[in-house]
Design an enzyme around this catalytic site. Sequence first.
Site, PDB file in Angstrom:
ATOM      1  CB  CYS A   7      -0.857   0.063   1.253  1.00  0.00           C
ATOM      2  SG  CYS A   7      -1.895  -1.371   1.461  1.00  0.00           S
ATOM      3  N   GLY A  35      -0.015   0.475  -5.027  1.00  0.00           N
ATOM      4  CA  GLY A  35      -1.304  -0.186  -4.887  1.00  0.00           C
ATOM      5  C   GLY A  35      -2.288   0.334  -5.897  1.00  0.00           C
ATOM      6  CG  ASN A 110       2.811   0.089   3.350  1.00  0.00           C
ATOM      7  OD1 ASN A 110       3.912   0.557   3.127  1.00  0.00           O
ATOM      8  ND2 ASN A 110       2.418  -1.039   2.813  1.00  0.00           N
ATOM      9  N   GLY A 111       1.572  -2.439   5.337  1.00  0.00           N
ATOM     10  CA  GLY A 111       2.331  -3.529   5.954  1.00  0.00           C
ATOM     11  C   GLY A 111       1.402  -4.651   6.382  1.00  0.00           C
ATOM     12  CE1 TYR A 254       7.832  -4.793  -9.731  1.00  0.00           C
ATOM     13  CE2 TYR A 254       6.700  -4.877  -7.625  1.00  0.00           C
ATOM     14  CZ  TYR A 254       6.658  -4.821  -8.996  1.00  0.00           C
ATOM     15  OH  TYR A 254       5.455  -4.780  -9.641  1.00  0.00           O
ATOM     16  CG  ASP A 355      12.486  -8.798 -14.841  1.00  0.00           C
ATOM     17  OD1 ASP A 355      12.221  -7.628 -14.469  1.00  0.00           O
ATOM     18  OD2 ASP A 355      11.602  -9.629 -15.111  1.00  0.00           O
ATOM     19  CB  CYS A 392       6.569 -11.741   2.263  1.00  0.00           C
ATOM     20  SG  CYS A 392       6.633 -10.192   3.202  1.00  0.00           S
ATOM     21  CB  CYS A 441      13.136  -7.825   6.380  1.00  0.00           C
ATOM     22  SG  CYS A 441      12.245  -9.401   6.271  1.00  0.00           S
ATOM     23  CB  CYS A 444      10.725 -13.002   0.437  1.00  0.00           C
ATOM     24  SG  CYS A 444      11.673 -11.541   0.002  1.00  0.00           S
TER      25      CYS A 444
HETATM   26  P1  AMP Z   1       6.458 -13.532 -12.527  1.00  0.00           P
HETATM   27  O1  AMP Z   1       7.828 -14.104 -12.391  1.00  0.00           O
HETATM   28  O2  AMP Z   1       5.837 -13.800 -13.848  1.00  0.00           O
HETATM   29  O3  AMP Z   1       5.546 -13.986 -11.417  1.00  0.00           O
HETATM   30  O4  AMP Z   1       6.544 -11.943 -12.437  1.00  0.00           O
HETATM   31  C1  AMP Z   1       7.650 -11.308 -11.902  1.00  0.00           C
HETATM   32  C2  AMP Z   1       7.545  -9.830 -12.075  1.00  0.00           C
HETATM   33  O5  AMP Z   1       6.437  -9.305 -11.335  1.00  0.00           O
HETATM   34  C3  AMP Z   1       8.780  -9.153 -11.515  1.00  0.00           C
HETATM   35  O6  AMP Z   1       9.733  -8.956 -12.516  1.00  0.00           O
HETATM   36  C4  AMP Z   1       8.253  -7.848 -10.977  1.00  0.00           C
HETATM   37  O7  AMP Z   1       8.313  -6.855 -11.980  1.00  0.00           O
HETATM   38  C5  AMP Z   1       6.838  -8.136 -10.625  1.00  0.00           C
HETATM   39  N1  AMP Z   1       6.696  -8.421  -9.179  1.00  0.00           N
HETATM   40  C6  AMP Z   1       7.517  -9.116  -8.415  1.00  0.00           C
HETATM   41  N2  AMP Z   1       7.045  -9.189  -7.147  1.00  0.00           N
HETATM   42  C7  AMP Z   1       5.906  -8.498  -7.114  1.00  0.00           C
HETATM   43  C8  AMP Z   1       4.979  -8.194  -6.094  1.00  0.00           C
HETATM   44  N3  AMP Z   1       5.120  -8.636  -4.865  1.00  0.00           N
HETATM   45  N4  AMP Z   1       3.923  -7.429  -6.409  1.00  0.00           N
HETATM   46  C9  AMP Z   1       3.749  -7.008  -7.667  1.00  0.00           C
HETATM   47  N5  AMP Z   1       4.602  -7.265  -8.666  1.00  0.00           N
HETATM   48  C10 AMP Z   1       5.671  -8.006  -8.408  1.00  0.00           C
END
Ligand code: AMP
Length: 470
Positions: A7, A35, A110-111, A254, A355, A392, A441, A444
């Site tokens: 969030c 979000g 948030n959290g 990310y 990526d 997580c 942390c 994960c």
């Molecule tokens: P996938 O491996 O197809 O499940 O998608 C991975 C991609 O989703 C990553 O490269 C991120 O850009 C994005 N992503 C990773 N973790 C999250 C998350 N917790 N919430 C939203 N998007 C995420």
Amino acid sequence: MSLHEECGIFGVYSDSQTDAARYCFYGLYALQHRGQESCGIVVNDDGVFSSHKDVGLVGEVFTKERLSAFPGGSMAVAHTRYGTTGSSSRRNCQPIEVNHQKGRLALAHNGNLSNAAVLRSGLELSGAIFHTTTDSEIIAYIITRERLRTASIEDAVSEAMKSLEGAYSLIVMSPRKLICARDPMGFRPLCYGKTPDGTYVVASESCALHAVGAKPIRDVEPGEILIFGQNGIESRREYCGKNKKSLCVFEYIYFARPDSVIDGVFVQNARVKAGEILAAQYPVDADIVTGVPDSGIDAAIGYSRASGIPYGVGLIKNKYVGRTFISPGDRMDQVKIKLSATEETVKGKRVVLIDDSIVRGTTLRGIVSLLREAGAKEIHVRVAAPPFLHPCCYGTDIDSKEHLIACRCSLKEISEMLGTDSLGYFPLERLGELTGGQGFCSACFSGRYPTEIPADTRKDRYEQKLSEIQ
Ligand code: AMP
């Protein structure tokens, strides 16, 4: 407990009337990446709360007409939410509003609490009734109950913090005060600043302070409670410095926007650094380095700088598509809707593809095949995060192991499944180099949880059908 809460939160405090709703709108707009499911604003006009919350993006929910319908106010609290279960979205919109014996409060959180299940069942056994499946309502309930026996709302927040475990960055608005608090481990970010007209604004990320023209003042410290009121700003620190800091490292990898600064570390720098480390760890002979938009770009620039291999824009993102992670189901086709490969850049080339992370692997598999179709000769994938191996319980949507590709497959199998020539993940032991030396942390990735963990981390555990319950 309940839904995973990725969030964004935002708050406004001024001694006099200000355009509180509009500040919130622009603040939330800048936090939209945290979000996209629902959002809400509660404005405080001399103790009277007006609110609007709904499912949808900030720009959809808060039309011009809707924003103008808010009264002017001196305070406000706002929230944008990414829940991961579809059915309960409207019910779980925040900020939460509570009318209680001593007044009212609105709360944005948030959290995720790691002891939410225990707290909730204890409260339910003592007669509490919950309307939502969020941890945030548990927090609101505990604060409200504490408020009955404390002299002030900030005392109630402080008392409530004794029983909360896990991740919470909070903004609580009472008729006269705005209070923000960050859990003693500092899992999720929170910072504040001041606009040129003297309005204080609190936000999950500094990018939202800039969006409303505010100058960042500082981050709220782990365990700190900040009170904005008629007597100025008061900082309470009874929970500060007692726990090891555990900022979510995935914020840098990310979640956060690259132009935000979290706890003194520029997010973009952390990502560039991740790319540099990947280049040192997994060098390869290649013609170009390219990044998956958006969160892989900075790491790709870092890889390019450190390796000397030129950076090229190999993938173009359709600007009008949101993050595809949000939509469930098979995302192979969604990759094509979101991204296209630039043949001119990749044809006949040996490509290093960066990526930010691999969760299920679906997205990257689609991207690798896009690059192949565009004529890439070799594709060497480098990932700016270690393999996701553990769920997580602090608010990141990485829940059950059966969905994590790294739990099911070896490195070689993942590489084959993705269709890459080579694959390298960010080394777990070097994560500390991204966080500027502060505690973080990485549960994960490492399985080392800084708190007790709940027995059940399934995100749909409140949405199960009777037939699914044993
Ligand atoms: P996938 O491996 O197809 O499940 O998608 C991975 C991609 O989703 C990553 O490269 C991120 O850009 C994005 N992503 C990773 N973790 C999250 C998350 N917790 N919430 C939203 N998007 C995420």
